[in-house]
Each structure stands twice: as structure tokens, then as C-alpha cells.
Scaffold this active site. Sequence first.
Site, short mmCIF file in Angstrom:
data_model
loop_
_atom_site.label_atom_id
_atom_site.label_comp_id
_atom_site.label_asym_id
_atom_site.label_seq_id
_atom_site.Cartn_x
_atom_site.Cartn_y
_atom_site.Cartn_z
N ASN A 181 0.80 -1.22 0.00
CA ASN A 181 0.00 0.00 0.00
C ASN A 181 0.83 1.27 0.00
O ASN A 181 0.32 2.34 0.30
CB ASN A 181 -0.95 0.01 1.20
CG ASN A 181 -1.77 -1.27 1.26
OD1 ASN A 181 -1.63 -2.04 2.20
ND2 ASN A 181 -2.59 -1.52 0.26
N VAL B 172 1.35 6.79 0.77
CA VAL B 172 0.51 5.72 1.28
C VAL B 172 -0.83 5.79 0.55
O VAL B 172 -1.37 6.88 0.36
CB VAL B 172 0.30 5.87 2.81
CG1 VAL B 172 -0.69 4.83 3.33
CG2 VAL B 172 1.63 5.74 3.54
N CYS B 173 -1.35 4.64 0.16
CA CYS B 173 -2.62 4.57 -0.57
C CYS B 173 -3.72 5.29 0.20
O CYS B 173 -4.01 4.97 1.34
CB CYS B 173 -2.99 3.11 -0.78
SG CYS B 173 -4.52 2.88 -1.68
N LEU B 174 -4.34 6.29 -0.43
CA LEU B 174 -5.36 7.10 0.23
C LEU B 174 -6.58 6.29 0.64
O LEU B 174 -7.16 6.55 1.68
CB LEU B 174 -5.79 8.26 -0.66
CG LEU B 174 -4.82 9.43 -0.72
CD1 LEU B 174 -5.30 10.47 -1.70
CD2 LEU B 174 -4.65 10.05 0.66
N VAL C 203 -6.70 3.35 1.75
CA VAL C 203 -6.41 2.67 3.01
C VAL C 203 -6.57 3.63 4.18
O VAL C 203 -7.14 3.29 5.22
CB VAL C 203 -4.97 2.08 2.98
CG1 VAL C 203 -4.62 1.47 4.31
CG2 VAL C 203 -4.85 1.03 1.89
#
Length: 146
Positions: free
Chosen positions: A37, A45-47, A49
Site C-alpha cells: 500500500n 501511502v494509498c489514500l 487505506v
Amino acid sequence: MAGPYQGGVWKVRVELPDAYPYKSPSIGFINKIYHPNVDEMSGSVCLDVINQTWSPMFDLVNVFEVFLPQLLLYPNPSDPLNGEAAALMMRDRPTYEQRVKEYCEKYAKPEDIGAATEEKSSDEDEELTEDEYDSSDEQVAGKADP
């Protein structure tokens, strides 16, 4: 805290949007981390998530004491920013964990953290050390204001 990231130390960039705390902060790792992620090049960082777990009741203490440790303990390979890491995690967990440890050794040693930053330091940079999260729940400081 056990897991393949144990012992690694990362500098983390946090950017607060205008609508914070109603909108989640943007979080990125400054030194490299191998994680499904986290975008390997930018460290973002993957939004999705973050947004799935974000609440206006959270503050930055929650980001460092709850959200990021959870992200490291429980990666979500079904919502990847690093497709290779996600695929490897699902296909061959031991090799994935070995790759995580190699990245920790190469990019996230405590003694390297000061020298490893490509960007200038700002007040928003904080260090996230895995070992700090073995402590008790007494440190979790959520805001309980009405």
C-alpha cells in the site's frame, strides 16, 4: 510488535489538507519501504487505506500510534500501490517477508535515518519506530470532545 518490518525506522511526511480533520492527512514514507500500500518511488501511502479508517475524531497521535502500525502489521494487497509487493505477498509470503527485511536493512536502519532523507526536514516529519508500539494502550490519545 512482531512482523517483517520490526526494527525498521522510517521518516514519515504528513500533509494536512484544508478540511482536516474531516479529510484525512496525506502520508508518505521518506525513506524506502517495501509494502503493498506504499508507492515505492514516491513513498505515498494509498489514500483509500487511510480513508477507510479515518475519522474526524482522530488526530496525528492516532496516525503514528494506531494507523501506521496497523498498516505495517496488516497490509491490504487487494488495494495496492505497489503491485509487485501485493502479488508477491499473495503468491509467496516467505519471499515477500524476506524482501521487506532486505529493504529494512538497506533503507531503514536507525543509524541511517538522519542521513537517508533526500528532502529537507520540516516540523511535519516524524520518525516511526516499530519498537515503540510494544507499549501499553495508555498512550493512545483520542479526542473525546463533543
